[in-house]
Design an enzyme around this catalytic site. Structure first.
Site, mmCIF file in Angstrom:
data_model
loop_
_atom_site.group_PDB
_atom_site.id
_atom_site.type_symbol
_atom_site.label_atom_id
_atom_site.label_comp_id
_atom_site.label_asym_id
_atom_site.label_seq_id
_atom_site.Cartn_x
_atom_site.Cartn_y
_atom_site.Cartn_z
ATOM 1 N N LYS A 49 0.813 -1.210 0.000
ATOM 2 C CA LYS A 49 0.000 0.000 0.000
ATOM 3 C C LYS A 49 0.849 1.264 0.000
ATOM 4 O O LYS A 49 0.560 2.196 -0.744
ATOM 5 C CB LYS A 49 -0.944 -0.089 1.188
ATOM 6 C CG LYS A 49 -0.928 0.977 2.184
ATOM 7 C CD LYS A 49 -1.814 0.593 3.352
ATOM 8 C CE LYS A 49 -1.004 0.281 4.592
ATOM 9 N NZ LYS A 49 -0.338 1.463 5.127
ATOM 10 N N THR A 50 1.895 1.275 0.784
ATOM 11 C CA THR A 50 2.749 2.466 0.794
ATOM 12 C C THR A 50 3.415 2.635 -0.564
ATOM 13 O O THR A 50 3.551 3.733 -1.083
ATOM 14 C CB THR A 50 3.823 2.344 1.891
ATOM 15 O OG1 THR A 50 3.180 1.992 3.100
ATOM 16 C CG2 THR A 50 4.542 3.663 2.084
ATOM 17 N N ASP A 229 -3.008 8.182 4.143
ATOM 18 C CA ASP A 229 -2.599 6.813 4.434
ATOM 19 C C ASP A 229 -3.260 6.365 5.736
ATOM 20 O O ASP A 229 -3.641 7.192 6.557
ATOM 21 C CB ASP A 229 -1.072 6.762 4.572
ATOM 22 C CG ASP A 229 -0.542 5.340 4.491
ATOM 23 O OD1 ASP A 229 -1.341 4.433 4.206
ATOM 24 O OD2 ASP A 229 0.664 5.150 4.705
ATOM 25 N N GLU A 230 -3.391 5.082 5.951
ATOM 26 C CA GLU A 230 -3.998 4.537 7.170
ATOM 27 C C GLU A 230 -5.365 5.183 7.437
ATOM 28 O O GLU A 230 -5.678 5.572 8.557
ATOM 29 C CB GLU A 230 -3.084 4.757 8.379
ATOM 30 C CG GLU A 230 -1.666 4.286 8.199
ATOM 31 C CD GLU A 230 -1.484 2.788 8.323
ATOM 32 O OE1 GLU A 230 -2.510 2.066 8.403
ATOM 33 O OE2 GLU A 230 -0.330 2.326 8.314
ATOM 34 N N GLN A 260 -7.290 -3.280 10.005
ATOM 35 C CA GLN A 260 -6.165 -2.771 10.784
ATOM 36 C C GLN A 260 -6.495 -1.492 11.534
ATOM 37 O O GLN A 260 -5.608 -0.732 11.913
ATOM 38 C CB GLN A 260 -4.958 -2.542 9.870
ATOM 39 C CG GLN A 260 -4.407 -3.821 9.291
ATOM 40 C CD GLN A 260 -3.119 -3.597 8.519
ATOM 41 O OE1 GLN A 260 -2.112 -3.200 9.063
ATOM 42 N NE2 GLN A 260 -3.173 -3.859 7.215
ATOM 43 N N ARG A 605 2.805 -8.727 10.728
ATOM 44 C CA ARG A 605 4.111 -8.066 10.586
ATOM 45 C C ARG A 605 5.173 -9.060 10.155
ATOM 46 O O ARG A 605 6.259 -8.686 9.736
ATOM 47 C CB ARG A 605 4.570 -7.417 11.899
ATOM 48 C CG ARG A 605 3.668 -6.340 12.473
ATOM 49 C CD ARG A 605 3.344 -5.269 11.492
ATOM 50 N NE ARG A 605 2.047 -5.535 10.873
ATOM 51 C CZ ARG A 605 1.580 -4.880 9.823
ATOM 52 N NH1 ARG A 605 2.296 -3.942 9.263
ATOM 53 N NH2 ARG A 605 0.401 -5.162 9.313
#
Length: 710
Positions: A49-50, A229-230, A260, A605
């Site tokens: 995504k980043t 983002d997020e 998330q 993670r």
DNA sequence: CAAGATGTAATTTTT
DNA sequence: TTACATCTTG
């Protein structure tokens, strides 16, 4: 629930050979290339995504002719902002001028640029939670008990998260009629200081844009490309802010993963992402479901856990990486064994990049202890934050007065540190002159001089002289030198160096670190102000684990990070999931779902290896308390697990201590082991102490340590 | 007013 | 257990 959002077919694309588009999958490329309507990218964990968001920016700059000044990329954490900026810069040389900030620091920027339109002092400082709480305490401590104040404070913060001003719909938060008045008084007091709290940064920006159409137009013009983002962690105020920023020519794209969302305690509302397409018409939704990070087993386990949640869009993450190893689940008898086993894991494979993840910061202690004992290099992330340490806050309080002499909270903090004979009574009488001094605390101190006792007066004069002296120097030197001088002349250096050895040195060093943190700043009031904004809005950067340091980190802090090996510790009910101890409250499904999402974040993670620890008992508040395995463990498919239970079998014959061992006990000092045996499952060690006495210790319950070669 | 003594509450998570 | 708040004494 998810039917309406099936991935749309990807249509003909422009030059797929462009280096920026190389190695993107179809959905990612589609997300990069989309133009013309709001874009919601639903990106699963590890789906790049980043990468997509940064490529999107680089693409716009490189090929669409977007001006860097018009781009605002907004994130939630400093870490994410920093990383994003780095990645954009490495992708294109046209990135100079792009604004990459956290929501809060982006708003601070807008308020400094345009805030004067709505009467905001644009050289405001930012009060962190502690400062804001102190302000409210000062206001209410006569009438309210401590925990009542705490509750009221939380309600005020929540009001700001919801963008509700004192004259707004405050009943939604607290139906007590007194609340609105308290909130109003708090705002008044805060306004008198000329500073803002965290919530203000967002809320005041919303009001500014809402009430001043000229400013709104200017801002919409300036930032015509906005990326968030997020997004799943945005709160109501941030959502409203986005609506205000969104103009006819705005290119808006947000990225997020509903699974998330882990910040609802701060007001984050998953509904923001679940209903984004309703709030912003014609939204194009693109899903990224290809996971490039974790092995198949890890992904399967994490997905299985999170699938127990109801409030989610639902998605299927596809692994690209083969099955991988099973997830190791280890039951241990207590938290110390947990730490010891982590140390052992390190020894077995010291070169593997590893994170030890826990739910609450206090869990880090046993790892710190054990790792220090075994000389295992570790990096402790964000436990007590640098800028929140007492000595650093003292220093910042002193410095703040040079930027904003109305900062009453800073004044209260620093006037008697180091001791200047000005206690609570004196302070109160000084502050009585505040109205006459138009809020200027130093002026107020000056006016009060004649009324003070001899001791207090001389202290006050010393402080005033110090202030004048330093103020005169401010423009003549660099920020860093100025801070150094301030620390020296105020006596803070000596004050903290003088304290008992070990701790005193650490505190002194922290002050020195503050001086070097200001290194890059030129000098003068504006530079100091900018530096101080950084201290509240930006965490200091820690060096990346150069080499093989184990990272000790809370689950919340791992967002956006990934590691070859992840060890989740404290997988026990009450710890992870954390459960509030209010027995009378009904079990809160939403809170439990958030815990589950957090667990999901922690699990995902891991690239290669995932290890879970669950302890039978744990030392809490200095008491042993029994615990049962986390309910999330039962949600992991058995076939992905490899379970080791070291608790049922007695650790029989191999006693840790042997006759002749040199040992040390915290309370009784040194001694030699006479004999060691297993009694009722625990090792009992008979020790002849150097004092001549003989005692039996159970190392399980006391701190008996072996001392090597003495 | 300051320093020491005693008592008690506490653990989510972050900008 | 520790950290912090409040009380006591000089």
């Amino acid at each position: 629930m998810c039917g309406e959002w099936t991935s749309q077919r990807y249509t003909a694309m422009s030059d797929t050979n462009h280096p920026l588009l190389a190695n993107l999958n179809d959905a990612q490329r589609e997300a990069v290339l989309h133009t013309g309507s709001p874009l919601l990218i639903l990106a699963g964990a590890g789906s790049g995504k980043t990468r997509v968001i940064t490529t999107r920016i680089a693409w716009a700059l490189e090929t669409l002719g977007t001006r860097p000044q018009s781009v605002a990329a907004v994130t939630f954490t400093n870490k994410a902002a920093r990383e994003m900026e780095e990645r954009i810069t490495s992708m294109t040389d046209k990135a100079l001028g792009v604004t990459v900030r956290t929501f809060h620091s982006f708003c601070a920027l807008l308020l400094r640029m345009y805030g004067s339109a709505c009467g905001i002092n644009t050289s405001f400082l930012i009060y962190d939670e502690t400062d804001a709480m102190t302000l409210l305490k000062n206001l209410l401590k006569q009438q309210y008990a401590k925990n009542e104040i705490k509750q009221l404070f939380e309600d005020i913060m929540r009001a700001k998260d919801l963008c509700i001003a004192p004259d707004g719909d405050v009943e939604r938060i607290n139906r007590n009629p007194a609340f609105a008045e308290i909130y109003r008084q708090y705002e008044e007091r805060l306004a008198a200081t000329g500073n803002l709290d965290f919530g203000d940064l967002i809320m005041k920006t919303v009001f500014l844009l809402r009430e001043h159409s000229d400013v709104r137009a200017a801002v919409q013009m300036r930032f015509s490309t906005i990326l968030v983002d997020e997004y799943q962690d945005s709160n109501a105020a941030q959502f409203i802010l986005l609506k205000e920023l969104y103009g006819p020519g705005t290119s808006l794209s947000v990225v997020g993963d509903d699974d998330q969302s882990i910040y609802s305690f701060r007001g984050a509302e998953i509904s923001n992402i679940l209903t984004f397409h309703e709030s912003f018409p014609n939204t194009r939704v693109i899903r990224l479901e290809q996971n490039y990070r974790s092995t198949g087993r890890i992904l399967a386990a994490a997905s299985a856990v999170v699938s127990h949640n109801q409030g989610r869009l639902g998605k299927t993450l596809l692994s690209t990486r083969g099955e991988g190893n099973k997830i190791s689940l280890r039951f241990v008898k207590d938290n110390e064994t947990e730490a010891l086993q982590c140390a052992k894991l390190y020894d077995e494979n010291p070169d593997m990049e590893t994170a030890i993840i826990y739910r609450v910061n206090s869990q880090s202690r046993s790892f710190e202890e054990v790792f220090t004992r075994f000389s295992i290099p570790f990096l402790l992330v964000g436990a007590l934050r640098f800028y929140e340490r007492a000595e650093v806050k003292d220093a910042i309080a002193l410095l703040s007065l040079f930027v904003n002499p109305k900062d009453e909270i800073a004044f209260r903090r620093i006037i008697n540190t180091p001791v200047r004979g000005i206690g609570e009574k004196t302070l109160a009488s000084i502050l009585e002159y505040l109205p006459e001094a138009k809020g200027d605390v130093l002026e107020s101190l000056r006016l009060s001089l004649d009324s003070l006792s001899k001791r207090a007066r001389s202290g006050a004069q010393v402080f005033l002289a110090l202030y004048q002296d330093l103020a005169g120097q401010m423009d003549l030197t660099t920020t860093s030198m100025f801070i150094h001088e301030a620390m020296f002349k105020s006596g803070l250096y000596d004050f903290y160096r003088g304290q008992d050895k070990a701790e005193g040195t650490a505190k002194y060093q922290n002050l020195e670190e503050l001086v070097s943190a200001a290194q890059a700043f030129p000098g003068g009031k504006d530079a100091l102000a900018t530096f101080l904004e950084g201290t509240t809005l930006r965490a200091p950067e820690y060096e990346e684990p150069a080499g093989k340091r184990v990272m000790l980190i809370t689950a919340h802090n791992t967002k956006g990070l990934e590691f070859d090996r992840v060890i989740i510790t404290g997988c026990e009910d009450g710890v992870f999931p954390m459960i509030r101890t209010n027995m009378w409250e009904e079990p809160d499904r939403e809170a439990m779902e958030e815990e589950r999402r957090l667990f999901y974040v922690a699990m995902t993670r891991a690239r290669e290896q995932l290890i879970l620890f669950s302890a039978r008992r744990r030392l809490l508040f200095g008491r042993w308390s029994d615990s049962s395995p986390s309910r999330f463990l039962a949600e992991i498919p058995q076939e992905t697990l490899d379970i080791k239970d070291n608790t049922s079998k007695p650790e029989s014959m191999d006693t840790r201590f042997q006759r002749g061992d040199r040992v040390f006990h915290d309370d009784f000092g040194y001694g030699f082991v006479v004999e060691s045996s297993i009694k009722e499952g625990n090792e009992a060690v008979k020790v002849r102490l150097d004092s001549g006495r003989t005692a039996v210790f159970i190392p399980e319950y006391t701190s008996l340590m072996k001392v090597e070669g003495e």
